[in-house]
Write an enzyme that holds these catalytic residues in place. Structure first.
Site, PDB file in Angstrom:
ATOM      1  N   GLY A  22      -0.645   4.760  -1.424  1.00  0.00           N
ATOM      2  CA  GLY A  22      -1.589   5.246  -0.827  1.00  0.00           C
ATOM      3  C   GLY A  22      -1.466   6.394   0.166  1.00  0.00           C
ATOM      4  CB  VAL A  75      -0.611   5.501   5.447  1.00  0.00           C
ATOM      5  CG1 VAL A  75       0.197   5.435   6.713  1.00  0.00           C
ATOM      6  CG2 VAL A  75      -2.062   5.835   6.111  1.00  0.00           C
ATOM      7  N   GLY A  76       1.135   5.290   2.851  1.00  0.00           N
ATOM      8  CA  GLY A  76       2.241   4.873   2.230  1.00  0.00           C
ATOM      9  C   GLY A  76       3.066   6.128   1.666  1.00  0.00           C
ATOM     10  CE  LYS A 108      -7.776  -2.621   7.510  1.00  0.00           C
ATOM     11  NZ  LYS A 108      -6.397  -2.411   7.238  1.00  0.00           N
ATOM     12  CE1 TYR A 115     -10.659  -0.970   6.258  1.00  0.00           C
ATOM     13  CE2 TYR A 115     -11.403  -0.147   8.499  1.00  0.00           C
ATOM     14  CZ  TYR A 115     -10.552  -0.306   7.409  1.00  0.00           C
ATOM     15  OH  TYR A 115      -9.479   0.495   7.812  1.00  0.00           O
ATOM     16  N   GLY A 119       0.880  -1.007  -0.080  1.00  0.00           N
ATOM     17  CA  GLY A 119      -0.158  -0.099   0.044  1.00  0.00           C
ATOM     18  C   GLY A 119       0.680   1.307   0.026  1.00  0.00           C
ATOM     19  N   GLY A 120       1.925   1.338  -0.526  1.00  0.00           N
ATOM     20  CA  GLY A 120       3.046   2.229  -0.425  1.00  0.00           C
ATOM     21  C   GLY A 120       2.750   3.454  -1.316  1.00  0.00           C
ATOM     22  CG  ASP A 146     -25.237  11.820  11.742  1.00  0.00           C
ATOM     23  OD1 ASP A 146     -24.989  12.575  10.948  1.00  0.00           O
ATOM     24  OD2 ASP A 146     -25.740  11.998  12.746  1.00  0.00           O
TER      25      ASP A 146
END
Ligand code: NAP
Ligand code: GDP
Length: 314
Positions: A10, A12-13, A139, A135, A7-8, A270
């Site tokens: 994205g 965060v990556g 996780k 998800y 995920g480099g 919400d």
């Protein structure tokens, strides 16, 4: 030390890549992957990638990621692809004798009905919010696998639990994005079209803790180099920095210099009202860590977005 970052490409990556490129350390080689290198839902492709790069360390960021509305309509896809990717990365890391893996959970995977503030040991104490159960359960299984790999094989596989993240290189596509990039994209277009009012989804009352991707990158690298526990660690701003969605929208409007009216569409969901997390464990390890003030981080992200509008993920 060869560090493979899944995920480099994205949000965060990219922040970790920029941090490492501006502070290179002798003896460390970093490899940043995207989905073009391999489909990590496929075990053979994943194993080949590990055999090619021979990592000693892995930061596992790759995931199917999305905001509230994308999660609500794709729970099965989030469940299956994240379960597959996580199982493949941990098994390939085990087979290739990787000495340390740091994976990524999220504060939205904690139980919906819980006492506040949320702490690390509450991950499995009840069902997650129904909007993102696919998800969340996928996780949570990273934490189960980390313990099992450690117990059965002595592996040093751990995980971090960030709160909501934002920054440059985020996914700004309003159909699938999280709230901050979604608001930035739609507000940018409203301003271009001379719109006098701007619609925020939902009541604006839910509370969130937001961490700047550049701060999270510094913490991720600290976890990789220093943190020795298998138990996960929450990487979040302080509880006192929790804000409403309305506050977030106002801060974004101010960063754009937008003076139109903010309208709240209460026919839209919400989601979880709040997921207030304690960073007490982090503060014990890093008492002096300074988070970038939210207004500054939003301004930097808005400026980045305006400059990179045509190449950003829209
Ligand atoms: P992101 O910007 O959406 O990036 C996702 C990354 O995963 C991209 O590099 C993407 O590659 C890669 N990827 C997706 N599917 C893949 C596949 N099948 N095979 C290989 N690579 C694949 O995500 P992010 O926001 O940086 O999230 C990083 C981590 O933080 C994730 O584990 C996420 O669950 C967690 N997290 C995020 C937030 C948040 O607010 N964003 C909050 C808490 C935790 P391409 O670029 O090639 O598509
Ligand atoms: P969450 O933190 O996991 O719930 O995910 P999000 O980052 O998508 O935030 C969802 C919250 O922001 C909900 O309260 C939504 O009603 C609110 N929200 C307001 N406008 C938007 C928008 O344009 N996109 C998204 N994703 N959420 C929005």
């Amino acid at each position: 030390m060869i560090v493979l970052v899944t995920g480099g490409s994205g949000l965060v990556g990219s922040a970790i890549r920029e941090l490492i490129e501006s502070n290179p350390v002798e003896g460390e080689k970093w490899v940043f992957l995207s989905s073009k290198d391999a489909n990590l839902c496929n075990y053979e492709e994943t194993l080949q990638l590990f055999q090619k790069h021979k990592p000693t360390h892995v930061i596992h960021l790759a995931a199917m990621v999305g905001g509230l509305f994308q999660n609500m309509s794709h729970n099965l896809d989030f469940f299956k692809s994240n379960l597959d990717m996580n199982n493949n990365i941990l098994q390939a890391s085990f087979e290739c004798k990787v000495s340390k893996v740091v994976s990524c959970l999220s504060t939205c995977v904690f139980p919906d009905k819980v006492t506040y503030p949320i702490t690390e040991e509450m991950v499995h104490l009840g069902p997650p919010h129904p909007s993102n159960f696919g998800y969340s359960y996928a996780k949570r299984m990273i934490d189960v696998a980390n313990r099992a790999y450690h117990e059965q094989h002595g592996c040093q596989f751990t995980a971090v639990i960030p709160c909501n993240i934002f920054g440059p290189h985020d996914n700004f596509n309003p159909q699938s994005s999280h709230v901050i990039p979604g608001l930035m994209h739609r507000m940018y277009n409203t301003i271009q079209n001379g719109g006098e009012s701007f619609t925020v989804m939902g009541s604006g009352k839910p509370l969130r803790q937001f961490i700047y991707s550049k701060d999270l990158a510094r913490l991720f690298v600290w976890v990789l180099r220093e943190y020795q526990e298998i138990d996960p660690i929450i990487l979040s701003v302080d509880e006192s920095d929790e804000i409403t969605i309305k506050n977030a929208a106002e801060t974004i409007a101010s960063a754009f210099g937008y003076q139109g009216e903010l309208v709240f569409d209460t026919s839209k969901a919400d989601g979880q009202f709040k997921k207030t997390a304690s960073n007490g464990k982090l503060r014990k390890y890093c008492p002096d860590f300074k988070f970038t003030p939210f207004q500054q981080a939003v301004k930097e992200t808005v400026d980045w977005y305006k400059e990179n509008y045509h190449t950003a993920r829209n």
